[in-house]
Design a protein around this motif. Structure first.
Motif, PDB file in Angstrom:
ATOM      1  N   ASP A   1      19.477  32.329  51.214  1.00 11.56           N
ATOM      2  CA  ASP A   1      18.300  31.582  51.210  1.00 11.56           C
ATOM      3  C   ASP A   1      17.539  32.016  52.925  1.00 11.56           C
ATOM      4  O   ASP A   1      16.682  30.952  53.142  1.00 11.56           O
ATOM      5  CB  ASP A   1      18.288  30.197  51.182  1.00 11.56           C
ATOM      6  CG  ASP A   1      19.281  29.554  52.267  1.00 11.56           C
ATOM      7  OD1 ASP A   1      20.094  30.174  52.777  1.00 11.56           O
ATOM      8  OD2 ASP A   1      19.240  28.206  52.515  1.00 11.56           O
TER       9      ASP A   1
ATOM     10  N   ASP B   1      21.267  26.541  59.538  1.00 17.22           N
ATOM     11  CA  ASP B   1      20.156  26.116  58.967  1.00 17.22           C
ATOM     12  C   ASP B   1      19.224  26.865  58.799  1.00 17.22           C
ATOM     13  O   ASP B   1      18.319  27.293  59.687  1.00 17.22           O
ATOM     14  CB  ASP B   1      19.760  24.722  59.787  1.00 17.22           C
ATOM     15  CG  ASP B   1      18.642  23.941  59.243  1.00 17.22           C
ATOM     16  OD1 ASP B   1      18.157  24.459  58.190  1.00 17.22           O
ATOM     17  OD2 ASP B   1      17.734  23.308  60.047  1.00 17.22           O
ATOM     18  N   ARG B   2      18.844  27.461  57.573  1.00 18.21           N
ATOM     19  CA  ARG B   2      17.708  28.343  57.410  1.00 18.21           C
ATOM     20  C   ARG B   2      16.566  27.980  56.652  1.00 18.21           C
ATOM     21  O   ARG B   2      16.767  27.319  55.662  1.00 18.21           O
ATOM     22  CB  ARG B   2      18.522  29.695  56.621  1.00 18.21           C
ATOM     23  CG  ARG B   2      19.248  30.685  57.456  1.00 18.21           C
ATOM     24  CD  ARG B   2      20.453  31.074  56.472  1.00 18.21           C
ATOM     25  NE  ARG B   2      21.205  30.086  55.724  1.00 18.21           N
ATOM     26  CZ  ARG B   2      21.946  30.447  54.927  1.00 18.21           C
ATOM     27  NH1 ARG B   2      22.182  31.684  54.483  1.00 18.21           N
ATOM     28  NH2 ARG B   2      22.524  29.440  54.391  1.00 18.21           N
ATOM     29  N   ARG B   3      15.339  28.132  57.035  1.00 17.17           N
ATOM     30  CA  ARG B   3      14.393  27.460  56.477  1.00 17.17           C
ATOM     31  C   ARG B   3      12.898  27.819  56.944  1.00 17.17           C
ATOM     32  O   ARG B   3      12.975  28.735  57.946  1.00 17.17           O
ATOM     33  CB  ARG B   3      14.181  25.900  56.758  1.00 17.17           C
ATOM     34  CG  ARG B   3      14.251  25.551  58.193  1.00 17.17           C
ATOM     35  CD  ARG B   3      14.586  24.077  58.268  1.00 17.17           C
ATOM     36  NE  ARG B   3      14.878  23.536  59.682  1.00 17.17           N
ATOM     37  CZ  ARG B   3      14.060  23.254  60.572  1.00 17.17           C
ATOM     38  NH1 ARG B   3      13.019  23.221  60.425  1.00 17.17           N
ATOM     39  NH2 ARG B   3      14.575  22.931  61.887  1.00 17.17           N
TER      40      ARG B   3
ATOM     41  N   ARG C   1      17.037  27.367  49.762  1.00 14.07           N
ATOM     42  CA  ARG C   1      18.166  27.011  48.989  1.00 14.07           C
ATOM     43  C   ARG C   1      17.822  26.270  47.569  1.00 14.07           C
ATOM     44  O   ARG C   1      18.218  26.559  46.706  1.00 14.07           O
ATOM     45  CB  ARG C   1      19.261  26.356  49.856  1.00 14.07           C
ATOM     46  CG  ARG C   1      20.463  25.901  49.361  1.00 14.07           C
ATOM     47  CD  ARG C   1      21.411  26.977  49.094  1.00 14.07           C
ATOM     48  NE  ARG C   1      21.248  27.638  48.172  1.00 14.07           N
ATOM     49  CZ  ARG C   1      21.294  29.167  47.891  1.00 14.07           C
ATOM     50  NH1 ARG C   1      21.588  29.577  49.085  1.00 14.07           N
ATOM     51  NH2 ARG C   1      21.136  29.709  46.913  1.00 14.07           N
ATOM     52  N   GLU C   2      17.020  25.126  47.777  1.00 13.12           N
ATOM     53  CA  GLU C   2      16.888  24.130  46.675  1.00 13.12           C
ATOM     54  C   GLU C   2      16.133  25.069  45.819  1.00 13.12           C
ATOM     55  O   GLU C   2      16.219  24.719  44.380  1.00 13.12           O
ATOM     56  CB  GLU C   2      15.813  23.120  47.263  1.00 13.12           C
ATOM     57  CG  GLU C   2      16.418  22.189  48.231  1.00 13.12           C
ATOM     58  CD  GLU C   2      15.633  21.228  48.935  1.00 13.12           C
ATOM     59  OE1 GLU C   2      14.446  21.137  48.468  1.00 13.12           O
ATOM     60  OE2 GLU C   2      16.117  20.595  49.995  1.00 13.12           O
TER      61      GLU C   2
ATOM     62  N   GLY D   1      14.454  26.413  62.342  1.00 15.11           N
ATOM     63  CA  GLY D   1      15.874  26.358  62.096  1.00 15.11           C
ATOM     64  C   GLY D   1      16.372  27.493  62.866  1.00 15.11           C
ATOM     65  O   GLY D   1      15.974  27.774  63.734  1.00 15.11           O
TER      66      GLY D   1
ATOM     67  N   ASP E   1      12.687  24.782  52.117  1.00 13.67           N
ATOM     68  CA  ASP E   1      14.090  25.096  52.169  1.00 13.67           C
ATOM     69  C   ASP E   1      14.573  25.873  50.697  1.00 13.67           C
ATOM     70  O   ASP E   1      14.340  25.513  49.782  1.00 13.67           O
ATOM     71  CB  ASP E   1      15.299  24.243  52.364  1.00 13.67           C
ATOM     72  CG  ASP E   1      16.644  24.608  52.093  1.00 13.67           C
ATOM     73  OD1 ASP E   1      16.900  25.503  52.110  1.00 13.67           O
ATOM     74  OD2 ASP E   1      17.569  23.632  52.309  1.00 13.67           O
TER      75      ASP E   1
ATOM     76  N   THR F   1       9.250  27.047  58.641  1.00 17.23           N
ATOM     77  CA  THR F   1       8.977  25.961  59.463  1.00 17.23           C
ATOM     78  C   THR F   1       7.408  26.262  59.461  1.00 17.23           C
ATOM     79  O   THR F   1       6.893  27.165  59.951  1.00 17.23           O
ATOM     80  CB  THR F   1       9.569  25.702  60.808  1.00 17.23           C
ATOM     81  OG1 THR F   1      10.700  25.313  60.583  1.00 17.23           O
ATOM     82  CG2 THR F   1       8.739  24.556  61.839  1.00 17.23           C
TER      83      THR F   1
END
Length: 422
Positions: free
Chosen positions: A263, A230-232, A250-251, A192, A248, A234
């Motif tokens: 997030d 886009d932060r996630r 965020r969810e 991300g 993610d 991986t």
């Protein structure tokens, strides 16, 4: 907005405007010497403390009084690197942007570091020089250099067997995995926005990367969180470097009613059985507990705020409020560096009750002593490292180090080492 911050943001904006969609490709490691694989007769366990603004690493004891043993410079090639930067307008812009944003007006010469298994070399990521280098601990000279893709190198992680090192190339959204002895790239993968923390699983089969997005803009209000990118998380297979999972947060945060929380996963630590992940996020004074099997956030721990800490988010360094987590080897205690709140504390993992708030000047990292009895934090605002007893939550000792210590890592040097000879 303070004038200095405005100037810093202008520098970043200029860099981005002039280099949109431009990312320098990674080049092969340039070996200047071949490190020997013959191990020293005896090794001593130590802690390496990266003094980011100094361009040095202090070596201290890993237990007991944590006394300073020696120091090594990590920019022996500084003149050569600066000549290259000054000859390249785009690299010069990024160099200045790093200095005036994440560097808080200083160059960043050591973000992370690990020693090789034989204790002969120190491998260092250097943000301002956008590279990873291996430095001979006996002579202080370079063994090899690997320029990362893009214009900044960040957090690293070493594989459990000590043979591979992963480094985040933050401006190209890439993680490179290198042979720790030769600097040869073994693989790489995309992430991300702005990859940051890296964690190998204890079996070495998987590598987790956390991307934190844009942390140098003034768009810090919760309703502007979407501008951060886009932060996630991986997760990749370390044999193929193929993506096996993306998480993610965020969810997961939205699912527990925390839509206003960032997030951007910052420092994180697994439980000993790797069933649970504890992690910090931007702007939050606390941490979260995430269960891997059920794929959900199970608990939230909010820690005390320092009344003296400004509530203006734009004054918090790189969107951090708390930055630094470690866990006792038995999994019973979590140590938290409360960066902008100027304290560290040990939290009981079962009850999530915090212990004493140990005063600390902008603590930037937290790790575990060699014998597992203490949490060791870097106090970047006081140029010292401090050991906190996991059992009592109380400070044991502080040791002076260089300018702006950040990462602290366990490693090894040859027995009797007190510094390079050259």
């Amino acid at each position: 907005m303070p004038v200095s911050r405005s100037r810093h943001l202008c520098s970043v904006a200029a860099a981005l405007a002039l280099t949109a969609a431009v990312a320098a490709p990674a080049t092969a490691a340039a070996a200047t010497a071949t490190p020997s694989r013959e191990a020293p007769a005896a090794l001593r366990e130590v802690m390496f403390v990266g003094n980011n603004w100094d361009g040095t690493a202090d070596v201290i004891g890993s237990t007991g009084d944590f006394a300073r043993i020696g120091r090594i410079g990590v920019v022996p090639d500084r003149e050569q690197r600066m000549a290259e930067i000054n000859a390249d307008p785009i690299r010069w812009i990024y160099f200045q942007a790093i200095r005036n944003s994440v560097g808080e007006g200083h160059d960043q010469f050591v973000d992370d570091m690990y020693s090789t298994p034989d204790g002969r070399s120190l491998v260092v990521s250097r943000p301002s020089f956008a590279d990873v280098v291996s430095i001979d601990l006996a002579t202080g000279r370079l063994n090899w250099r690997f320029p990362v893709s893009g214009y900044r190198a960040d957090h690293m992680a070493v594989s459990p067997d000590g043979t591979r090192v992963a480094v985040s190339a933050s401006t190209s959204d890439t993680v490179h995995v290198l042979d720790i002895e030769t600097g040869r790239q073994l693989g790489s993968f995309g992430t991300g926005a702005k990859p940051h923390e890296n964690i190998f699983t204890k079996d070495g089969k998987y590598l987790w990367n956390m991307s934190i997005g844009e942390v140098n803009t003034a768009l810090d209000a919760p309703w502007l969180d979407w501008t951060k990118g886009d932060r996630r998380i991986t997760v990749v297979d370390t044999t193929t470097f193929r993506q096996v999972r993306v998480i993610d947060m965020r969810e997961r945060l939205d699912a527990i009613g925390l839509g206003d929380y960032s997030d951007a996963v910052r420092p994180a630590v697994f439980s000993p059985d790797e069933s649970t992940l504890y992690f910090q996020v931007s702007f939050f004074n606390g941490f979260f507990e995430y269960d891997l099997a059920t794929d959900r956030i199970t608990r939230t721990k909010t820690l005390p705020k320092n009344p003296a800490t400004s509530e203006d988010r734009t004054t918090w360094v790189n969107d951090s409020r708390h930055h630094g987590l470690s866990m006792s080897p038995d999994g019973a205690k979590i140590c938290v560096a409360g960066t902008m709140d100027d304290y560290a504390t040990v939290v009981d993992r079962t009850t999530l009750k915090e212990g004493p708030l140990v005063p600390a000047a902008k603590p930037y990292w937290a790790t575990v002593s060699g014998d597992g009895t203490h949490c060791v934090i870097s106090e970047s605002g006081a140029d010292q490292v401090t050991a906190i007893d996991f059992a009592t939550g109380e400070k044991s000792v502080s040791v002076p180090v260089g300018d702006h210590p950040q990462r602290v890592r366990l490693g090894h040097v040859a027995a009797g080492w007190t510094g390079p000879s050259a």
